[in-house]
Scaffold this active site. Structure first.
Site, PDB file in Angstrom:
ATOM      1  N   SER A   1       0.843  -1.277   0.086  1.00  0.00           N
ATOM      2  CA  SER A   1       0.066  -0.046   0.030  1.00  0.00           C
ATOM      3  C   SER A   1       0.904   1.311   0.143  1.00  0.00           C
ATOM      4  CB  SER A   1      -0.947  -0.191   1.262  1.00  0.00           C
ATOM      5  OG  SER A   1      -1.467   1.105   1.485  1.00  0.00           O
TER       6      SER A   1
ATOM      7  N   TYR B   1      -2.520  -1.351  10.222  1.00  0.00           N
ATOM      8  CA  TYR B   1      -2.249  -1.489   8.709  1.00  0.00           C
ATOM      9  C   TYR B   1      -0.870  -1.043   8.319  1.00  0.00           C
ATOM     10  CZ  TYR B   1      -4.114  -1.368   3.955  1.00  0.00           C
ATOM     11  OH  TYR B   1      -4.258  -1.421   2.547  1.00  0.00           O
TER      12      TYR B   1
END
Ligand SMILES: NC(=O)c1ccc[n+]([C@@H]2O[C@H](COP(=O)([O-])OP(=O)(O)OC[C@H]3O[C@@H](n4cnc5c(N)ncnc54)[C@H](O)[C@@H]3O)[C@@H](O)[C@H]2O)c1
Length: 280
Positions: free
Chosen positions: A164, A177
């Site tokens: 990401s 995350y």
């Protein structure tokens, strides 16, 4: 599918190859499977198709997974679907080994399954932190452990790990995350080094916002209060290009490139498809 994302071509860029895609029931995983099938690959589609504790947005379903199968078969490619949790290496290995035997090998692994639980640092529970790390980090490691031996046996292949923008940048309100997505970058780099002698390439994909269930209002609910309490941090999500979000197909085009022999000398690379947000 949209012309603007260049997804209508069918020129056999991965003709005859077999790909494993995790998190394939919907979103980016479905787009990766369809894009690879458009270019000639058969696919093994893995998804949990069930809720995970603490994840605030809607879970994928077995109907979603069947839709992906249909989309691949509509392109005259073979699809084998597996309902499995990437956190369970034993079950994942058994299911993937069976599917690989059925399709006749494996050339491409797309470790895409992931979850996001957002919240300010003090709102994140131990359970939420564990869930995110177990799916995003252990799940990715399990996928590599299950998939890589088949690529080695084949004499080469390509692994793409979905990280990401949050794997390159300390994006606020995403502590578990961000930790998990930085971790899979490191993991992929080690696998790139160790698997190079086996002609297996390993690269990471770093999307910024993608229009999927993960970024639905339910997925982003924690952001309103978090930005209000931390107005100086809003700019950390700024993009360079004049758009706020990408489409799954934009990410799938990058996966296709990394999966195909066009990228035969690309390994250990962190590819951003992020509207420039990691430049800030
Ligand atoms: N949407 C974004 O803005 C964005 C940005 C950067 C990276 N990503 C990453 O992209 C990947 C795909 O996410 P998406 O945007 O398509 O979201 P999504 O929620 O639509 O898709 C994720 C899929 O993974 C599956 N999954 C989740 N946990 C699993 C498990 N334990 N075992 C098997 N399957 C599991 C889900 O059921 C779902 O089908 C994820 O790794 C995510 O972290 C997303």
């Amino acid at each position: 599918m949209s012309d603007t994302t260049g997804t209508t071509s069918r020129t056999g860029r991965v003709q005859g190859k077999i790909a494993l895609v995790t998190g394939a029931a919907r979103g980016q995983g479905r787009a990766h499977a369809v894009r690879l099938a458009q270019e000639g690959a058969d696919v093994i589609l893995v998804d949990i198709c069930a809720p995970i504790a603490g994840v605030p947005y809607l879970p994928a379903t077995e109907d979603d997974l069947r839709e992906t199968v249909k989309a691949v078969e509509a392109l005259d490619r073979r699809a084998v679907s597996v309902v499995a949790d990437v956190r369970d290496q034993t079950r994942l290995r058994a299911a993937v080994d069976d599917a690989v035997a059925e399709l006749g090998g494996l050339d491409i692994v797309v470790a895409n399954a992931g979850i996001m639980i957002a919240g300010q640092w003090h709102e994140i529970t131990e359970q939420a932190f564990r869930e995110v790390v177990e799916v995003n980090l252990f799940g990715t490691w399990n996928t590599l452990m299950v998939g890589a031996p088949h690529l080695v046996a084949r004499g080469g292949g390509s692994i793409i790990v979905t990280s990401s923008a949050a794997g390159l940048k300390g994006l606020p309100f995403l502590s578990p995350y961000v930790a998990s997505k930085h971790a899979v970058l490191g993991l992929a780099r080690v696998f790139a080094a160790e698997l190079a002698k086996d002609n297996v390439r390993v690269n990471t994909l770093h999307p910024a916002g993608v229009r999927t269930e993960m970024t639905s209002p339910a997925g982003m609910a924690a952001y309103g209060e978090a930005f209000a309490a931390n107005p100086r941090l809003v700019g950390m999500y700024q993009t360079l290009l004049d758009a706020e979000t990408t489409e799954p197909e934009d990410q799938a085009n990058a996966v296709l490139f990394l999966a195909s022999d066009e990228s035969r000398f690309v390994t250990g690379n962190a590819m951003t498809v992020d509207l420039g947000t990691t430049q800030y």
